[in-house]
Structures are given as C-alpha cells and as structure tokens.
Motif scaffolding. Structure first.
Motif, short mmCIF file in Angstrom:
data_model
loop_
_atom_site.label_atom_id
_atom_site.label_comp_id
_atom_site.label_asym_id
_atom_site.label_seq_id
_atom_site.Cartn_x
_atom_site.Cartn_y
_atom_site.Cartn_z
N VAL B 20 40.27 33.74 36.05
CA VAL B 20 38.93 33.59 35.48
C VAL B 20 38.09 34.81 35.85
O VAL B 20 38.26 35.40 36.92
CB VAL B 20 38.28 32.28 35.97
N PHE B 45 41.76 35.88 31.73
CA PHE B 45 42.71 36.92 31.30
C PHE B 45 44.03 36.61 31.99
O PHE B 45 44.11 35.69 32.82
CB PHE B 45 42.19 38.32 31.64
N GLU B 70 39.81 42.37 44.78
CA GLU B 70 39.05 41.14 44.51
C GLU B 70 39.81 40.01 45.19
O GLU B 70 40.85 39.57 44.69
CB GLU B 70 38.97 40.86 43.00
N GLU B 72 40.69 36.28 46.07
CA GLU B 72 40.49 35.06 45.28
C GLU B 72 41.37 33.92 45.81
O GLU B 72 42.47 34.15 46.31
CB GLU B 72 40.85 35.32 43.80
N ASP B 101 43.24 40.03 43.40
CA ASP B 101 43.30 40.40 41.98
C ASP B 101 42.97 41.89 41.91
O ASP B 101 41.82 42.27 41.67
CB ASP B 101 42.29 39.55 41.21
N LYS B 122 44.65 45.14 34.67
CA LYS B 122 44.93 43.98 35.52
C LYS B 122 46.40 43.79 35.83
O LYS B 122 46.74 42.92 36.63
CB LYS B 122 44.43 42.71 34.80
MG LIG Z 1 39.25 38.71 39.61
#
Ligand SMILES: [Mg+2]
Ligand SMILES: [Mg+2]
Ligand SMILES: [Mg+2]
Lengths: 226, 226
Positions: B20, B45, B70, B72, B101, B122
């Motif tokens: 998300v 994504f 990131e 998470e 991430d 990503k």
């Molecule tokens: Mg993220």
C-alpha cells in the motif's frame, strides 16, 4: 507431452508477468502518447498470476472500470536469468502464448493522472486470458507473427510482431536488467492498434495466424462479496 | 517448526506482494502528498518475489537510482481468499514480517511525473529485505507494534502501527476486492515517516520492538552483466 509441460510451466510455476507499455507505434498514437522510439528504454508493469485465465472461464469485467482488450504475444521464460544479452535472449525463451492484456481503462486513466501505480487497472482476476502454450520450435519467426482479436465476430485488432518498437530479444534484455527472470515467468510484448471496450456478453476471440486461437465470454462483475 | 513452515511459506510458496502507498499521515506529508484519509480507498503496487531478501545477503543499490528505505509491517496470507470482510481478515493472516520496501526514489519520481507504472522503482532484486516469519500467535496486538529502522546505528524511522490510515483488516479487505490472495502472499502496510537514502557500505537494521530485528549491508550495483 512437451506442450502439456509448457502449460504446466505457466499454470503452476510462473510467479510473475512483466508487460511492456507502448511497444507499437500505432497503439501509442491511438492512446494519445508520444511516438515511442527504440532509443528510449521500454517500461514494464506487472500482472499477478491470479489474473491468468484459460479458456472455459469468463473474463470478469469490474463494473464502472471501462475494461478494454489488448491482444499481445506472450513470451514464456525457460530458466532463471539476469542481464541477458540480446544475442542470448532466445535461449531463455521456452515458448509463446497469445494473451489479452485486459486493462481497466478508467482506472488506468485515473492512476496516470495522479502519478499512481497501474496495478489495480491491470491486475483484477481474469485480466490475462491466454492460449495454450506454443513451443519455441513450433514458431518459424516470432518476429513475423500476425496477432488478431475479434469481438462478436468483428475484427478489432490485427498487427504483425515485426512492428514492435523494442523487439523480443531487446525486451528480454531490458526486463532482466534489474530483475531476475525465472522459469515460467511471462513477458507481454505490447499491443498493436485497435484496442477497445469489452462489454457484458461479448465473445472475444484472439489468436496468432496459422498457430493458435482462443475464445472467451465476458461477464460483468459487480464486486459484491463472493 | 511452525516458524520454519512460515518462512517456507514466504520463500517457496509466495507468488505476489501487494504494497500500500501513503498509509501513514506523517510519511505522506514528508513526501509532499495530500494527507491521506480513511474515506479514500487505498492504492496498491506490486513487488515481485525475486526482490525478497533474507539476512546474510546484501541490499543491491542500482547506481543513480537514489534508493531509500521504508520500514513496514508485512502480513503473510494464510490461504486463498477474495473479498474478505474486515471482521474476517485476521483469519486469513498466517503471521507477520518486518520488511524494508526499498524504493528507487529517482526512478519513482520519473515514473510519477510521466504517469508511468512504479514497477522498476520498486522491483529490483533485493528490494524487499525481510525478517524471519512471526506467527500470528506471537503478536498480542498487531495494531500496536513499534517499527524502527537504523542506518549505521542512527535511528531514522520509528512509528507505531496504530497510526496506519487504513488498518490491517481494511488492507486485507481492499487488497482482496478485485484480486484473489493466495497462501504466502505478502501485504506491505505502508511506512511511517523518516524515509531516507541508502548508500554503499551502509548497515541497515530494522525491527519490531520486543519481537524481531534484522541487519543488512548495502552495496552499489553498477548494472554490468553478471
Ligand atoms: Mg512503501
Ligand atoms: Mg498491454
Ligand atoms: Mg505498477
């Protein structure tokens, strides 16, 4: 037997599908985009394996999403590879499929306008109808295949793979530059011009001339709990 | 033994990771986005399984891509499901992971500006470092976990899962609305504030307070053939 093995490769082993955007000049034009050129790197998006669909089950059309058809040649990867040189690309291809990259155009338009990912527009269940597996040896020249798609008997798309901006070898090369490709992974090679809407009750047929064809029924999906 | 089973679920069975975007208000602000609200649907994504990374192997930083961390909370799906009601969501969660991430910020910025998919930004190999599997029963309240991330011993991110815009149950609900989720699939639940660059030689540690921690080394990847 080898054909069945190829089908199992896709149905059971495949973990990802990478799809190139705007790889035919006439399609880029119809979408109102700049004309793509071989001097620009191609871009890819992903479709999950849960959208793979075989004949006999319907294409589900999320209500209000404006789903459209994009007929494409699919490549099936034969074995793990990374940074594949163009001249080695075909040794990593097990075979081919004809595929429909179903795209919820409204959801894609909204994502583009906001700079958001395309995932929802490309990934709903049933958004990747595909044919039987075609062994590499069955195809004389994969860069001279005629793709076609009909809706309710009317020809909507017909284009030749010779018109790809980035050819098959280049797509394997670029797709594997930063990401490892694995056995059963699919690369969608882009759609020729003529994309258009799919509606409840439509019969969609698509194929590669002289090789394969497939047929699907479309059904509205209201999104209520199942 | 059940922990090892959970790890195998992720390493061998997982076929997709849905992540998300903008699910913590302070992170959305630091990125210059509108403040997200619970009244807007979340967007997702995908990250491919080939970017999953376990301790002992380096995070590879594509040269020139401006990779950032990131931290998470990751959810691991227990079994096939679709259109999961919020009040049933936890019965489809096998356990948790702490994940990073990794995001190539430059590539993401370029994609956003052009309305293109985020996939490349990503999805590079090693872009999803993850901890060991944490069984659901090990976690008292998954909505009160403190996530943290340090680079070279300096705290960069610390945030509590209570601050998610869309909570865990809602994320499972939305992610499964149009896509089937399968055993081993991962849902990344968004990052709190404090994202920042990763550089060659950096030591990255991340964890969930009182539950798990992990450590990775960063290495530049020049992209030359391997
Ligand atoms: Mg993220
Ligand atoms: Mg397409
Ligand atoms: Mg995407």
């Amino acid at each position: 037997a080898r054909r069945a093995l190829g089908d199992a490769l896709v149905s059971k082993i495949s973990k990802k599908c990478l799809a190139v955007g705007r790889n035919y000049v006439e399609h880029a034009k119809e979408m109102g985009h700049e004309v793509p050129s071989v001097s620009q790197e191609p871009f890819f998006f992903m479709k999950p394996t849960t959208c793979y669909l075989r004949e006999g089950r319907p294409i589900l059309l999320p209500i209000g999403s404006e789903p459209e058809h994009e007929v494409e040649l699919g490549l099936v990867i034969a074995r793990r590879c990374k940074r594949v040189p163009r001249d080695a690309a075909f040794s990593f291809i097990a075979g081919y499929l004809v595929c429909i990259d179903v795209t919820a155009r409204r959801w894609q338009r909204e994502a583009k306008a906001k700079g958001l990912p395309w995932t929802l527009a490309k990934s709903a269940d049933s958004f990747l109808p595909m044919s039987r597996f075609i062994r590499r040896e069955e195809v004389h020249d994969p860069q001279r295949l005629w793709l076609w798609l009909k809706v309710n008997g009317q020809l909507r798309q017909r284009g030749c793979t010779v018109d790809m901006v980035h050819d098959i070898a280049s797509l394997v090369h670029y797709a594997s530059r930063w990401m490892t490709l694995e056995e059963g992974d699919i690369i969608l090679t882009g759609t020729p011009a003529g994309v258009g809407p799919l509606l409840h009750g439509d019969i969609v047929e698509a194929g590669i001339e002289e090789l394969v064809s497939m047929k699907f029924v479309c059904e509205t999906d209201t999104g209520s709990p199942i």
